[in-house]
Design a protein around this motif. Sequence first.
Motif, mmCIF file in Angstrom:
data_model
loop_
_atom_site.group_PDB
_atom_site.id
_atom_site.type_symbol
_atom_site.label_atom_id
_atom_site.label_comp_id
_atom_site.label_asym_id
_atom_site.label_seq_id
_atom_site.Cartn_x
_atom_site.Cartn_y
_atom_site.Cartn_z
ATOM 1 N N ALA A 93 0.898 -1.319 0.034
ATOM 2 C CA ALA A 93 -0.022 -0.022 -0.068
ATOM 3 C C ALA A 93 0.844 1.082 -0.091
ATOM 4 C CB ALA A 93 -0.915 -0.080 1.193
ATOM 5 N N PRO A 94 1.562 1.343 -1.065
ATOM 6 C CA PRO A 94 2.643 2.572 -0.902
ATOM 7 C C PRO A 94 2.094 3.870 -0.908
ATOM 8 C CG PRO A 94 2.377 1.526 -3.355
ATOM 9 C CD PRO A 94 1.489 0.699 -2.443
ATOM 10 N N GLU A 95 0.727 4.043 -1.386
ATOM 11 C CA GLU A 95 -0.033 5.311 -1.107
ATOM 12 C C GLU A 95 -0.565 5.764 0.239
ATOM 13 O OE1 GLU A 95 -2.730 5.968 -4.253
ATOM 14 O OE2 GLU A 95 -1.466 5.736 -5.823
ATOM 15 N N GLU A 96 -0.532 4.572 0.974
ATOM 16 C CA GLU A 96 -1.156 4.709 2.121
ATOM 17 C C GLU A 96 -0.418 4.238 3.458
ATOM 18 O OE1 GLU A 96 -4.319 3.754 -0.652
ATOM 19 O OE2 GLU A 96 -2.676 2.739 -0.186
ATOM 20 N N HIS A 97 0.787 3.772 3.231
ATOM 21 C CA HIS A 97 1.542 3.316 4.183
ATOM 22 C C HIS A 97 2.120 4.336 5.483
ATOM 23 C CE1 HIS A 97 5.779 4.736 3.346
ATOM 24 N NE2 HIS A 97 5.340 5.018 2.195
ATOM 25 N N GLN A 98 1.954 5.490 4.983
ATOM 26 C CA GLN A 98 2.470 6.472 5.849
ATOM 27 C C GLN A 98 1.240 6.760 6.958
ATOM 28 O OE1 GLN A 98 1.575 7.293 2.851
ATOM 29 N NE2 GLN A 98 0.050 8.917 2.874
ATOM 30 N N ARG A 99 -0.120 5.981 6.957
ATOM 31 C CA ARG A 99 -1.050 6.158 7.893
ATOM 32 C C ARG A 99 -0.611 5.344 8.937
ATOM 33 N NH1 ARG A 99 -6.307 6.129 3.649
ATOM 34 N NH2 ARG A 99 -5.649 7.704 2.049
ATOM 35 N N LEU A 100 0.189 4.275 8.813
ATOM 36 C CA LEU A 100 0.401 3.175 9.664
ATOM 37 C C LEU A 100 1.457 3.551 10.948
ATOM 38 C CD1 LEU A 100 0.035 0.170 10.856
ATOM 39 C CD2 LEU A 100 1.946 -0.319 9.216
ATOM 40 N N VAL A 101 0.824 3.212 12.032
ATOM 41 C CA VAL A 101 2.023 3.409 13.068
ATOM 42 C C VAL A 101 1.768 2.033 13.772
ATOM 43 C CG1 VAL A 101 2.553 4.567 15.369
ATOM 44 C CG2 VAL A 101 1.577 5.822 13.599
ATOM 45 N N VAL A 102 2.902 1.332 14.024
ATOM 46 C CA VAL A 102 3.087 0.266 14.874
ATOM 47 C C VAL A 102 3.424 0.511 16.413
ATOM 48 C CG1 VAL A 102 3.934 -2.322 15.042
ATOM 49 C CG2 VAL A 102 3.403 -0.951 12.729
ATOM 50 N N VAL A 103 2.869 0.062 17.343
ATOM 51 C CA VAL A 103 3.134 0.010 18.795
ATOM 52 C C VAL A 103 3.402 -1.330 19.202
ATOM 53 C CG1 VAL A 103 2.553 0.767 21.104
ATOM 54 C CG2 VAL A 103 1.934 2.305 19.055
ATOM 55 N N GLU A 104 4.585 -1.813 19.783
ATOM 56 C CA GLU A 104 5.050 -3.031 20.140
ATOM 57 C C GLU A 104 4.875 -2.984 21.688
ATOM 58 O OE1 GLU A 104 8.745 -6.149 21.122
ATOM 59 O OE2 GLU A 104 9.032 -4.642 19.385
ATOM 60 N N THR A 105 3.636 -3.889 21.962
ATOM 61 C CA THR A 105 3.254 -3.969 23.524
ATOM 62 C C THR A 105 1.936 -4.873 23.658
ATOM 63 O OG1 THR A 105 2.721 -2.566 25.558
ATOM 64 C CG2 THR A 105 1.597 -2.048 23.557
ATOM 65 N N ASP A 106 1.714 -5.162 24.911
ATOM 66 C CA ASP A 106 0.509 -5.751 25.229
ATOM 67 C C ASP A 106 -0.695 -5.249 25.395
ATOM 68 O OD1 ASP A 106 -1.431 -7.590 26.116
ATOM 69 O OD2 ASP A 106 -0.017 -8.237 28.039
ATOM 70 N N ALA A 107 -1.633 -5.295 24.462
ATOM 71 C CA ALA A 107 -2.964 -4.557 24.340
ATOM 72 C C ALA A 107 -3.767 -4.595 25.341
ATOM 73 C CB ALA A 107 -3.636 -5.177 23.056
ATOM 74 N N ALA A 108 -3.572 -5.789 26.530
ATOM 75 C CA ALA A 108 -4.362 -5.802 27.669
ATOM 76 C C ALA A 108 -3.887 -4.977 28.729
ATOM 77 C CB ALA A 108 -4.105 -7.157 28.084
ATOM 78 N N ARG A 109 -2.697 -4.207 28.546
ATOM 79 C CA ARG A 109 -1.989 -3.564 29.558
ATOM 80 C C ARG A 109 -1.563 -2.102 28.936
ATOM 81 N NH1 ARG A 109 0.035 -8.418 30.434
ATOM 82 N NH2 ARG A 109 -0.386 -9.307 32.678
ATOM 83 N N ILE A 110 -1.974 -1.747 27.907
ATOM 84 C CA ILE A 110 -1.598 -0.622 27.187
ATOM 85 C C ILE A 110 -1.978 0.865 27.734
ATOM 86 C CG2 ILE A 110 -3.264 -0.429 25.415
ATOM 87 C CD1 ILE A 110 -1.323 0.464 23.243
ATOM 88 N N ASP A 111 -1.219 1.651 27.806
ATOM 89 C CA ASP A 111 -1.670 2.935 28.207
ATOM 90 C C ASP A 111 -1.749 4.085 27.091
ATOM 91 O OD1 ASP A 111 -0.275 5.484 29.495
ATOM 92 O OD2 ASP A 111 -1.488 4.425 30.900
ATOM 93 N N PRO A 112 -2.409 4.985 27.306
ATOM 94 C CA PRO A 112 -2.759 6.139 26.272
ATOM 95 C C PRO A 112 -1.378 6.915 25.965
ATOM 96 C CG PRO A 112 -4.654 5.808 27.899
ATOM 97 C CD PRO A 112 -3.640 5.223 28.552
ATOM 98 N N ALA A 113 -0.450 6.790 26.880
ATOM 99 C CA ALA A 113 0.628 7.693 26.782
ATOM 100 C C ALA A 113 1.311 6.892 25.657
ATOM 101 C CB ALA A 113 1.281 7.953 28.031
ATOM 102 N N GLN A 114 1.474 5.699 25.441
ATOM 103 C CA GLN A 114 1.902 4.738 24.522
ATOM 104 C C GLN A 114 1.540 5.043 23.085
ATOM 105 O OE1 GLN A 114 1.218 1.089 26.885
ATOM 106 N NE2 GLN A 114 3.285 0.614 26.015
ATOM 107 N N LEU A 115 0.469 5.692 22.869
ATOM 108 C CA LEU A 115 -0.059 5.889 21.372
ATOM 109 C C LEU A 115 0.250 7.300 21.067
ATOM 110 C CD1 LEU A 115 -3.494 3.970 21.236
ATOM 111 C CD2 LEU A 115 -1.206 3.066 21.108
#
Length: 285
Positions: A93-115
């Motif tokens: 998706a070369p035209e849209e790839h800049q819309r992606l952000v990857v966060v490596e963490t456990d979603a069951a413990r994620i904190d808003p500050a991580q996004l």
Amino acid sequence: MARLLTSGDIRTLSRGLGITPTKKWGQNFVVDANTVRRIAAAAKLAEDDVVMEVGPGLGSLTLALIEIARKVIAVEIDPKLALALPTTVAHRAPEEHQRLVVVETDAARIDPAQLPEPPTALVANLPYNVAVPVVLHALEHFPTLRKGLVMVQAEVGDRLTAQPGSKIYGGPSVKMAWYAKAKRAGSVSANVFWPVPNVASALVAFERIQSPDANRVEVFGAVDAAFGQRRKMLRQSLKAWAGEDVDAVLERSGIEPTRRGESLDIAEFIALADAKEALGGTSRT
């Protein structure tokens, strides 16, 4: 437009990364592009939505979501998958790839500050073993989430959307009702996954409602007590929560002590919490 992953693409990517789906993280990858399109459409996303996608895996659903949303924040616990996802999306998706952000963490413990910014929608193919904790954690910690569509084990979907009086109505049903209106939004065949799970899957859609004016901690405490001993009458099951005040709490809330937790709706659990607060002076949180 993004080129979605086929079954062959997914297996090729997996081999190249040395990845085998693991039970530890409940990994079952969707390998059918039509199913991915259906899920993305059912999410009813707007162009300005910021989507939090939990467990993106190899990117099957991610590629469909970035065609629609302003941003997709992919939350991935597997380090290999988190590292590979941006490359896959940039390639397909070369035209849209800049819309992606990857966060490596456990979603069951994620904190808003991580996004990088607050999400407005949750869309995910959730691991069956953590689906309920992930959904409830997201609704509690991300008040900006207005809506969501999650794929879960069919039994879990039934529990999240069950109504009072049902045999499957329980703690998850009540807690979901605190945050949102939820409904079944379709079924998903086991054959669209790799590996094929031995359980059926379902889509659950939800829309957030205005937070009740009540002490959530006390309400959830009453819920946990009532369903911790669901076969017992409330005068017994609520003792661990209300203590010696249990009879007074029930009387003040207008709820018969001979009823059981499975017969109470969210409004009645709120009434119990309010009664306990009025009698014992518990602080609001």
